[in-house]
Write an enzyme that holds these catalytic residues in place. Structure first.
Site, PDB file in Angstrom:
ATOM      1  N   ASP A 136       0.657  -1.314  -0.106  1.00  0.00           N
ATOM      2  CA  ASP A 136       0.022   0.009  -0.189  1.00  0.00           C
ATOM      3  C   ASP A 136       0.933   1.302   0.084  1.00  0.00           C
ATOM      4  OD1 ASP A 136       1.058   0.155   2.441  1.00  0.00           O
ATOM      5  OD2 ASP A 136      -0.918   0.216   3.411  1.00  0.00           O
ATOM      6  N   HIS A 138       3.219   1.987   2.162  1.00  0.00           N
ATOM      7  CA  HIS A 138       3.814   2.672   3.333  1.00  0.00           C
ATOM      8  C   HIS A 138       5.020   2.522   3.702  1.00  0.00           C
ATOM      9  CE1 HIS A 138       2.894  -1.534   5.413  1.00  0.00           C
ATOM     10  NE2 HIS A 138       4.313  -1.566   5.027  1.00  0.00           N
TER      11      HIS A 138
END
Ligand code: PGA
Length: 267
Positions: A136, A138
């Site tokens: 995602d 991150h």
């Protein structure tokens, strides 16, 4: 950003290890920022080999880890303290008293997170921060939507991260939902950063982080604001980069400068 693409995760990890080792040699009293997960395992393996075979000395190194799950004791096999002990600290000559992994069992997290930040400052700041990237986008547990100015704090794991990490816990239900994590702002204060990613499942996140807009929806993209980031990739994770040829040209130029052979023709 300097984007370095090697054929395999092994080759990219060796390259990253040489980068870390050169700092440790040049500045023995250094502060390393460390990461957990599958990605840095080969890098740590190479650092262990360099310690054992080449005498790479970590005796004056200090370390700060990015994050830790809330609720796991350091003896839990999935805690990041346990990971670091088994995959690096126990196998090199770092003084365990100089290693820091956030405490996921703090009672007052606000106070504890402030204390963690202060310890980094008291040690002169992080010289080199090693980073992985989530699918995602991150860095550490700074999930999509995290403030790009964030500091060490509690963070709720995003569904993608819970899914990605379920393999370590034997099912999604068993993955802790909260973590203590350095913030994006904390990471950006490191003097240097090394971002590693391997495999095609990271290709989209890497393309967004390296070539997409800077956005809190992909917190790794904040590294575009940092002045000294090396990105170590294999072919799989580099697959979606639009400017791949240019990065290879940059690498050739660096090699020329290093070898002193400043020629743009083959002969
Ligand atoms: P991984 O995790 O190294 O296990 O893929 C990376 C991350 O979530 O930062």
């Amino acid at each position: 950003m300097r984007v370095i693409v090697e054929k395999t995760p092994e080759a990219a990890s060796q390259r990253a290890a040489r980068y870390v080792a050169s700092l440790v040699r040049e500045k023995p009293i250094c502060v390393l920022g460390l990461a957990t997960g599958g990605t840095p395992l080969k890098l740590y393996g190479e650092l262990i080999r360099m310690h054992q075979e080449e005498g790479l000395d970590f005796s004056r190194t200090t370390s700060f880890n990015l994050d830790e799950y809330v609720g796991l004791p350091p003896t839990h096999e999935q805690s990041y303290r346990y990971f670091m002990q088994h995959n690096l600290f126990d196998k090199i000559n770092i003084d365990v008293r100089n290693t820091h992994v956030p405490d996921g069992r703090a009672l007052d997290f606000d106070k504890y997170c402030e204390h963690y930040e202060q310890m980094i400052v008291d040690n002169g700041g992080i010289d080199l921060q090693i980073l992985g990237i989530g699918t995602d986008g991150h860095i550490a547990f700074n999930e999509p939507g995290s403030s790009l100015g964030s500091r060490t704090r509690l963070k709720t794991l995003a569904p993608e991260t819970v899914k990605d990490n379920a393999r370590f816990f034997g099912g999604e239900k068993l993955v802790p939902r909260l973590a203590v994590t350095m913030g994006v702002g904390t990471i950006l204060e490191s003097k240097k950063c090394a971002l590693l990613a391997f495999g095609e499942n990271k290709a989209e996140a890497i393309a967004l982080a390296v070539e997409g807009p800077v956005t809190a929806q992909v917190t790794a993209s904040a590294l575009q604001m940092h002045r000294e980031v090396h990105v170590f990739l294999d072919e799989g994770s580099a697959a979606h980069l639009a400017r791949r040829e240019y990065y290879d040209e940059v690498e050739k130029a660096h090699q020329m400068l290093e070898t002193g052979k400043l020629s743009w023709t083959d002969d």
